[in-house]
Design an enzyme around this catalytic site. Structure first.
Site, PDB file in Angstrom:
ATOM      1  N   GLU A  18       0.640  -1.113  -0.095  1.00  0.00           N
ATOM      2  CA  GLU A  18       0.018   0.083  -0.214  1.00  0.00           C
ATOM      3  C   GLU A  18       0.863   1.203   0.164  1.00  0.00           C
ATOM      4  O   GLU A  18       1.739   1.768   0.851  1.00  0.00           O
ATOM      5  CB  GLU A  18      -1.167   0.231   0.805  1.00  0.00           C
ATOM      6  CG  GLU A  18      -2.185   0.404   0.785  1.00  0.00           C
ATOM      7  CD  GLU A  18      -2.907   0.037  -0.190  1.00  0.00           C
ATOM      8  OE1 GLU A  18      -3.115   0.184  -1.160  1.00  0.00           O
ATOM      9  OE2 GLU A  18      -4.272  -1.187   0.313  1.00  0.00           O
ATOM     10  N   HIS A  19       0.394   2.157  -0.944  1.00  0.00           N
ATOM     11  CA  HIS A  19       1.450   3.151  -0.875  1.00  0.00           C
ATOM     12  C   HIS A  19       2.339   3.110  -1.326  1.00  0.00           C
ATOM     13  O   HIS A  19       3.940   3.875  -0.760  1.00  0.00           O
ATOM     14  CB  HIS A  19       0.963   3.988   0.279  1.00  0.00           C
ATOM     15  CG  HIS A  19       0.034   4.880   0.683  1.00  0.00           C
ATOM     16  ND1 HIS A  19      -0.010   6.056  -0.105  1.00  0.00           N
ATOM     17  CD2 HIS A  19      -1.616   4.893   1.330  1.00  0.00           C
ATOM     18  CE1 HIS A  19      -1.850   6.423   0.027  1.00  0.00           C
ATOM     19  NE2 HIS A  19      -2.236   5.555   1.231  1.00  0.00           N
ATOM     20  N   THR A  20       2.984   1.943  -2.808  1.00  0.00           N
ATOM     21  CA  THR A  20       4.314   1.653  -2.928  1.00  0.00           C
ATOM     22  C   THR A  20       4.072   2.021  -4.535  1.00  0.00           C
ATOM     23  O   THR A  20       5.181   2.442  -5.002  1.00  0.00           O
ATOM     24  CB  THR A  20       4.320   0.352  -2.833  1.00  0.00           C
ATOM     25  OG1 THR A  20       3.367  -0.570  -3.118  1.00  0.00           O
ATOM     26  CG2 THR A  20       4.701   0.032  -1.093  1.00  0.00           C
TER      27      THR A  20
ATOM     28  N   GLY B 213     -14.421   5.443  -2.610  1.00  0.00           N
ATOM     29  CA  GLY B 213     -14.101   6.501  -2.073  1.00  0.00           C
ATOM     30  C   GLY B 213     -13.412   5.190  -1.086  1.00  0.00           C
ATOM     31  O   GLY B 213     -13.003   5.293   0.267  1.00  0.00           O
TER      32      GLY B 213
ATOM     33  N   GLY C 177     -12.313   2.340  -0.926  1.00  0.00           N
ATOM     34  CA  GLY C 177     -10.862   1.940  -1.289  1.00  0.00           C
ATOM     35  C   GLY C 177     -10.775   0.308  -1.973  1.00  0.00           C
ATOM     36  O   GLY C 177     -10.086  -0.227  -2.145  1.00  0.00           O
TER      37      GLY C 177
ATOM     38  N   SER D 251     -12.664   2.217  -6.872  1.00  0.00           N
ATOM     39  CA  SER D 251     -14.250   2.691  -8.148  1.00  0.00           C
ATOM     40  C   SER D 251     -13.616   3.730  -8.936  1.00  0.00           C
ATOM     41  O   SER D 251     -14.511   3.097 -10.090  1.00  0.00           O
ATOM     42  CB  SER D 251     -14.862   3.301  -6.740  1.00  0.00           C
ATOM     43  OG  SER D 251     -14.377   4.822  -5.972  1.00  0.00           O
TER      44      SER D 251
ATOM     45  N   GLU E  75      -6.275  10.105 -14.365  1.00  0.00           N
ATOM     46  CA  GLU E  75      -6.610  10.692 -13.292  1.00  0.00           C
ATOM     47  C   GLU E  75      -5.962  11.348 -12.717  1.00  0.00           C
ATOM     48  O   GLU E  75      -6.204  12.476 -11.564  1.00  0.00           O
ATOM     49  CB  GLU E  75      -6.570   9.266 -12.218  1.00  0.00           C
ATOM     50  CG  GLU E  75      -8.036   8.078 -12.700  1.00  0.00           C
ATOM     51  CD  GLU E  75      -8.317   6.931 -10.986  1.00  0.00           C
ATOM     52  OE1 GLU E  75      -8.417   7.820 -10.056  1.00  0.00           O
ATOM     53  OE2 GLU E  75      -8.839   6.493 -11.041  1.00  0.00           O
TER      54      GLU E  75
ATOM     55  N   ASP F 123      -4.270   0.465  -9.561  1.00  0.00           N
ATOM     56  CA  ASP F 123      -5.978   0.152  -9.822  1.00  0.00           C
ATOM     57  C   ASP F 123      -5.964   0.148 -11.272  1.00  0.00           C
ATOM     58  O   ASP F 123      -6.211  -0.833 -11.386  1.00  0.00           O
ATOM     59  CB  ASP F 123      -6.487   1.047  -9.044  1.00  0.00           C
ATOM     60  CG  ASP F 123      -6.316   1.890  -7.979  1.00  0.00           C
ATOM     61  OD1 ASP F 123      -5.191   0.562  -6.780  1.00  0.00           O
ATOM     62  OD2 ASP F 123      -6.563   2.603  -7.289  1.00  0.00           O
TER      63      ASP F 123
HETATM   64  C1  GLA Z   1      -5.652   4.498  -4.662  1.00  0.00           C
HETATM   65  C2  GLA Z   1      -4.521   4.656  -5.630  1.00  0.00           C
HETATM   66  C3  GLA Z   1      -3.543   3.983  -6.094  1.00  0.00           C
HETATM   67  C4  GLA Z   1      -2.703   3.832  -4.821  1.00  0.00           C
HETATM   68  C5  GLA Z   1      -3.458   3.052  -3.728  1.00  0.00           C
HETATM   69  C6  GLA Z   1      -2.633   3.240  -1.876  1.00  0.00           C
HETATM   70  O1  GLA Z   1      -6.087   3.067  -4.364  1.00  0.00           O
HETATM   71  O2  GLA Z   1      -6.050   5.202  -6.950  1.00  0.00           O
HETATM   72  O3  GLA Z   1      -2.547   4.098  -7.277  1.00  0.00           O
HETATM   73  O4  GLA Z   1      -1.601   4.472  -5.146  1.00  0.00           O
HETATM   74  O5  GLA Z   1      -4.130   4.398  -3.759  1.00  0.00           O
HETATM   75  O6  GLA Z   1      -1.579   2.157  -2.221  1.00  0.00           O
END
Ligand code: GLA
Length: 371
Positions: free
Chosen positions: A18-20, A103, A105, A108, A144, A156
């Site tokens: 996550e957040h990588t 929103g 996670g 969507s 996006e 995503d």
């Molecule tokens: C959102 C972003 C993804 C990713 C996640 C965190 O979903 O769209 O690209 O950065 O947050 O892992």
């Protein structure tokens, strides 16, 4: 020219990493059965009209500035498609039906972008082929980040376009190398929605990226070699950085470095069927997101902590960007219903409202429904 087309794209659950992605790191998402169906009809003129079962109807000129509403995502996609000469810059009508909470996670917005792109290109007579999926994922990411203003990574749209039934995708975001990682059949993905909402457009996501950019500059000064991004920092570097970086920068880097390592740990543990190691990696990821990256919230922490005592629970963590949204609970399937009921009940007793929940499996990728 064909004028009408329909496509469907899945949401995703990120198992770990996550957040990588926007640091060029590792992720492990799976496409899920909840998704978004988009029907596109080309129109004369430049007006884009969006109708949705779940959201308010909106309309705007194709090239008008972003308005902050949901139509920005399809318009961003249409502008990218026009930019690369794939479809003419013209108006269209969009009908959207989505099972994905917004929103929460579960990606969507990526599902909306991917389904729109597939349908719009097909409606214009230039459908995307299988070999063009990587290009399409990048186009959706650009839509996006450039138009809708969310500086997201590639995870995503990649999950939506390459997802496979029964498997997660182990993806290296720096060069999009990936391989499927089979999920043990006896496991379910139990999702519980805290109901706490974030908008990635509210600046918090971009703030993390600025903090990380500063931390990267400091890391470059300290490390004696070139670093392309935070995912190039090693555990050995971390030791040396500890005394040189401000505490906040150190925390952010520590999360990225440790989370990248946990993607490998989790993928290998899944391969060996070592559910104890799987659980440990999930809980450690949550702790790192809570303490070091600071994107969790009390409701998510509560659900993750509550999981620890449930029989049949393998492990849990927040999933997606955070600041609310869903928690992921990996559960042995024979305990799925009981774990779900227990978590929903405990959450309701603590916060006074009943959370939505789903028991999901990994599913296949986005596709055109009309031919
Ligand atoms: C959102 C972003 C993804 C990713 C996640 C965190 O979903 O769209 O690209 O950065 O947050 O892992």
């Amino acid at each position: 020219m064909r004028r009408r087309a329909i496509a469907r794209a899945p949401g995703r659950v990120n198992l770990i990493g996550e957040h990588t992605d926007y640091h060029g790191g590792w992720v492990l998402p799976a496409a899920i059965s909840l998704g978004t169906r988009v029907e596109v009809c080309l129109r004369d003129g430049a007006q884009v009209i969006g109708r949705s079962r779940e959201l308010a109807e909106v309309a705007a000129g194709l090239a008008a500035p972003a308005a902050g509403d949901w139509l920005d995502y399809p318009r961003g996609v249409a502008l990218e498609l026009a930019d690369c000469g794939r479809v003419p810059a013209r108006g269209f009508e969009l009908r959207v039906e989505s099972e994905l909470p917004i929103g929460a996670g579960l990606a969507s917005s990526a599902a909306l972008c991917v389904a729109t792109a597939l349908a719009l290109a097909a409606a214009a007579g230039r459908p995307f082929g299988e070999a063009e999926r990587a290009e399409l994922a990048r186009l959706c990411q650009r839509a996006e980040s450039r138009f809708a203003g969310v500086p997201c990574g590639i995870m995503d749209p990649w999950a939506a376009l390459f997802g496979r039934p029964g498997a997660a995708l182990r993806l290296r975001c720096s060069d999009a190398w990936f391989e499927p990682v089979a999920l043990p059949e006896r496991l379910e993905l139990l999702m519980v929605d805290t109901g706490v909402r974030h908008s990635l457009r509210d600046g918090r996501f971009a703030l993390r990226q600025r903090e990380c950019a500063q931390a990267l500059q400091a890391a470059r000064r300290v490390a004696s070699r070139d670093l392309d991004g935070l995912s190039d920092v090693t555990r050995a570097d971390l030791g040396r950085l500890a005394s040189e970086l401000p505490p906040l920068g150190l925390r952010r880097i520590r999360h990225v470095v440790s989370e990248n390592a946990r993607v490998a740990t989790l993928a290998e543990a899944l391969g060996r069927g070592d559910l104890q190691a799987v659980g440990a990696a999930l809980y450690a990821s949550h702790e790192s997101l809570r303490r070091d990256y600071q994107v969790s919230c009390p409701e998510s922490d509560f659900l993750v902590e509550s999981s620890r005592t449930l029989e049949g629970m393998v492990g849990a963590r927040m999933t997606g960007a955070g600041w609310g949204g869903c928690t992921l609970h990996l559960v042995r399937e024979d305990h799925g219903a009981r774990c779900e009921a227990a978590l929903v009940g405990r959450f309701e007793a603590r916060f006074g409202r009943r959370p939505r929940s789903w028991r999901l499996r990994a599913e296949g990728a986005a596709r055109l429904l009309s031919d």
